[in-house]
Design a protein around this motif. Sequence first.
Motif, PDB file in Angstrom:
ATOM      1  N   UNK A   1       0.829  -1.199   0.000  1.00  0.00           N
ATOM      2  CA  UNK A   1       0.000   0.000   0.000  1.00  0.00           C
ATOM      3  C   UNK A   1       0.865   1.251   0.000  1.00  0.00           C
ATOM      4  N   UNK A   2       0.222   2.387  -0.272  1.00  0.00           N
ATOM      5  CA  UNK A   2       0.966   3.647  -0.371  1.00  0.00           C
ATOM      6  C   UNK A   2       1.693   3.965   0.935  1.00  0.00           C
ATOM      7  N   UNK A   3       1.014   3.783   2.074  1.00  0.00           N
ATOM      8  CA  UNK A   3       1.619   4.164   3.357  1.00  0.00           C
ATOM      9  C   UNK A   3       2.908   3.381   3.597  1.00  0.00           C
ATOM     10  N   UNK A   4       2.895   2.105   3.273  1.00  0.00           N
ATOM     11  CA  UNK A   4       4.091   1.264   3.461  1.00  0.00           C
ATOM     12  C   UNK A   4       5.213   1.737   2.555  1.00  0.00           C
ATOM     13  N   UNK A   5       4.896   1.987   1.303  1.00  0.00           N
ATOM     14  CA  UNK A   5       5.939   2.408   0.343  1.00  0.00           C
ATOM     15  C   UNK A   5       6.556   3.738   0.776  1.00  0.00           C
ATOM     16  N   UNK A   6       5.717   4.661   1.252  1.00  0.00           N
ATOM     17  CA  UNK A   6       6.219   5.973   1.679  1.00  0.00           C
ATOM     18  C   UNK A   6       7.080   5.833   2.934  1.00  0.00           C
ATOM     19  N   UNK A   7       6.595   5.039   3.900  1.00  0.00           N
ATOM     20  CA  UNK A   7       7.328   4.907   5.174  1.00  0.00           C
ATOM     21  C   UNK A   7       8.669   4.211   4.950  1.00  0.00           C
ATOM     22  N   UNK A   8       8.683   3.177   4.120  1.00  0.00           N
ATOM     23  CA  UNK A   8       9.949   2.445   3.893  1.00  0.00           C
ATOM     24  C   UNK A   8      10.962   3.331   3.173  1.00  0.00           C
ATOM     25  N   UNK A   9      10.466   4.145   2.246  1.00  0.00           N
ATOM     26  CA  UNK A   9      11.393   5.054   1.545  1.00  0.00           C
ATOM     27  C   UNK A   9      11.948   6.101   2.512  1.00  0.00           C
ATOM     28  N   UNK A  10      11.066   6.604   3.356  1.00  0.00           N
ATOM     29  CA  UNK A  10      11.512   7.619   4.316  1.00  0.00           C
ATOM     30  C   UNK A  10      12.591   7.041   5.235  1.00  0.00           C
ATOM     31  N   UNK A  11      12.428   5.802   5.625  1.00  0.00           N
ATOM     32  CA  UNK A  11      13.435   5.158   6.488  1.00  0.00           C
ATOM     33  C   UNK A  11      14.769   5.064   5.748  1.00  0.00           C
ATOM     34  N   UNK A  12      14.736   4.631   4.496  1.00  0.00           N
ATOM     35  CA  UNK A  12      15.989   4.531   3.718  1.00  0.00           C
ATOM     36  C   UNK A  12      16.614   5.915   3.535  1.00  0.00           C
ATOM     37  N   UNK A  13      15.787   6.920   3.334  1.00  0.00           N
ATOM     38  CA  UNK A  13      16.316   8.286   3.181  1.00  0.00           C
ATOM     39  C   UNK A  13      17.012   8.732   4.469  1.00  0.00           C
ATOM     40  N   UNK A  14      16.415   8.390   5.606  1.00  0.00           N
ATOM     41  CA  UNK A  14      16.997   8.827   6.884  1.00  0.00           C
ATOM     42  C   UNK A  14      18.333   8.125   7.146  1.00  0.00           C
ATOM     43  N   UNK A  15      18.515   6.958   6.538  1.00  0.00           N
ATOM     44  CA  UNK A  15      19.767   6.210   6.738  1.00  0.00           C
ATOM     45  C   UNK A  15      20.810   6.537   5.661  1.00  0.00           C
ATOM     46  N   UNK A  16      20.403   7.334   4.680  1.00  0.00           N
ATOM     47  CA  UNK A  16      21.285   7.606   3.541  1.00  0.00           C
ATOM     48  C   UNK A  16      22.343   8.645   3.888  1.00  0.00           C
ATOM     49  N   UNK A  17      23.497   8.527   3.232  1.00  0.00           N
ATOM     50  CA  UNK A  17      24.549   9.530   3.429  1.00  0.00           C
ATOM     51  C   UNK A  17      24.471  10.630   2.380  1.00  0.00           C
ATOM     52  N   UNK A  18      23.528  10.516   1.469  1.00  0.00           N
ATOM     53  CA  UNK A  18      23.390  11.538   0.409  1.00  0.00           C
ATOM     54  C   UNK A  18      22.887  12.846   1.014  1.00  0.00           C
ATOM     55  N   UNK A  19      23.115  13.943   0.298  1.00  0.00           N
ATOM     56  CA  UNK A  19      22.621  15.252   0.733  1.00  0.00           C
ATOM     57  C   UNK A  19      21.083  15.204   0.726  1.00  0.00           C
TER      58      UNK A  19
END
Length: 294
Positions: free
Chosen positions: A252-270
């Motif tokens: 579902x949309x909520x899962x896809x958004x939350x999982x992406x947000x988690x990966x973004x928070x762990x990313x070293x990118x700007x």
Amino acid sequence: MELTPRSGADGSFSLWSSAFGEGFHSAAGAFSEAQQKFVRPSQLERWRPGQELVVVEVAVGTGTNTAALLQAAADLALPLQWWGLEQDRQPLALALASAAFRSQWTGATLSRLEALGRSERLLWGDGRQTVSRLPAALQGGCDLVWLDAFSPRRCPQLWSLEFLAQLAALLKPEGRLITYSSAAAMRAALGAAGLQLASIAASASEQWSSGTVASPRPLGESFPLRSLTAMELDHLLSTAAEPYRDPTGQAGAATLLAERQLRQSQSRAVSGSAWRRRWGVASGFCQQRGLPIQ
Ligand SMILES: C[S@@+](CC[C@H](N)C(=O)[O-])C[C@H]1O[C@@H](n2cnc3c(N)ncnc32)[C@H](O)[C@@H]1O
């Protein structure tokens, strides 16, 4: 009512979806958007009269883009092999029942649109499943894939790395995937699928891009296509380029958004906001359908 009729600046028929919290088209209007962001970047003059055009349209909605394509192809005497993916029968039914919508098109275009709406070429259901019901001959066999889903934040299901890879696989070597969106997550996913990217030159009402064209072959600079600017390339190095991931094609949309947000928070990118500050891009510019950044 979940779908409410409305019109954009050009007066053409459109809808607002309360389920997705977004309009079907940009403020410019459905008709203008179809021409500017889908028909023109397709550069149909590349085909000779009589040559077949093979097109897959994702998110058919009201059929505005379909009608614009039918009319443009007929004007150039191009036979069309059209396929569409759409989950909801209501938008097309509402459009076809609207006198305002019908007045936008020739009788021949309306008849063909109605026929396509009844045909097996329009695959009803979640596009993530119906895409695999397209004929095998379309793998590597499409001239154009038009992707007009609600924006990635509203409908991440149709912008995932996995779904976009399936759409990329439909293209002929010179084929083009075209979308109104300039979201970095989508552009990065198409790049990962092996496609070359170009931007659609922005109209006066838009800040820097009117969308994206992607192809297995380099696209060059032939208006309205242009190369990505340094700012757009830098966008692809920020966390905004973190793709949506949907390996099961069921999330579902909520899962896809939350999982992406988690990966973004762990990313070293700007971060996306640091990218916006660097290039002076207004925040909040990215929230609505029809606007470029997601
Ligand atoms: C922005 S509207 C499309 C506008 C359309 N191109 C037009 O010309 O009116 C997005 C469409 O995506 C459809 N949609 C949303 N999620 C979908 C999914 N998972 N699979 C297929 N269609 C979907 C909605 O029903 C809606 O009609």
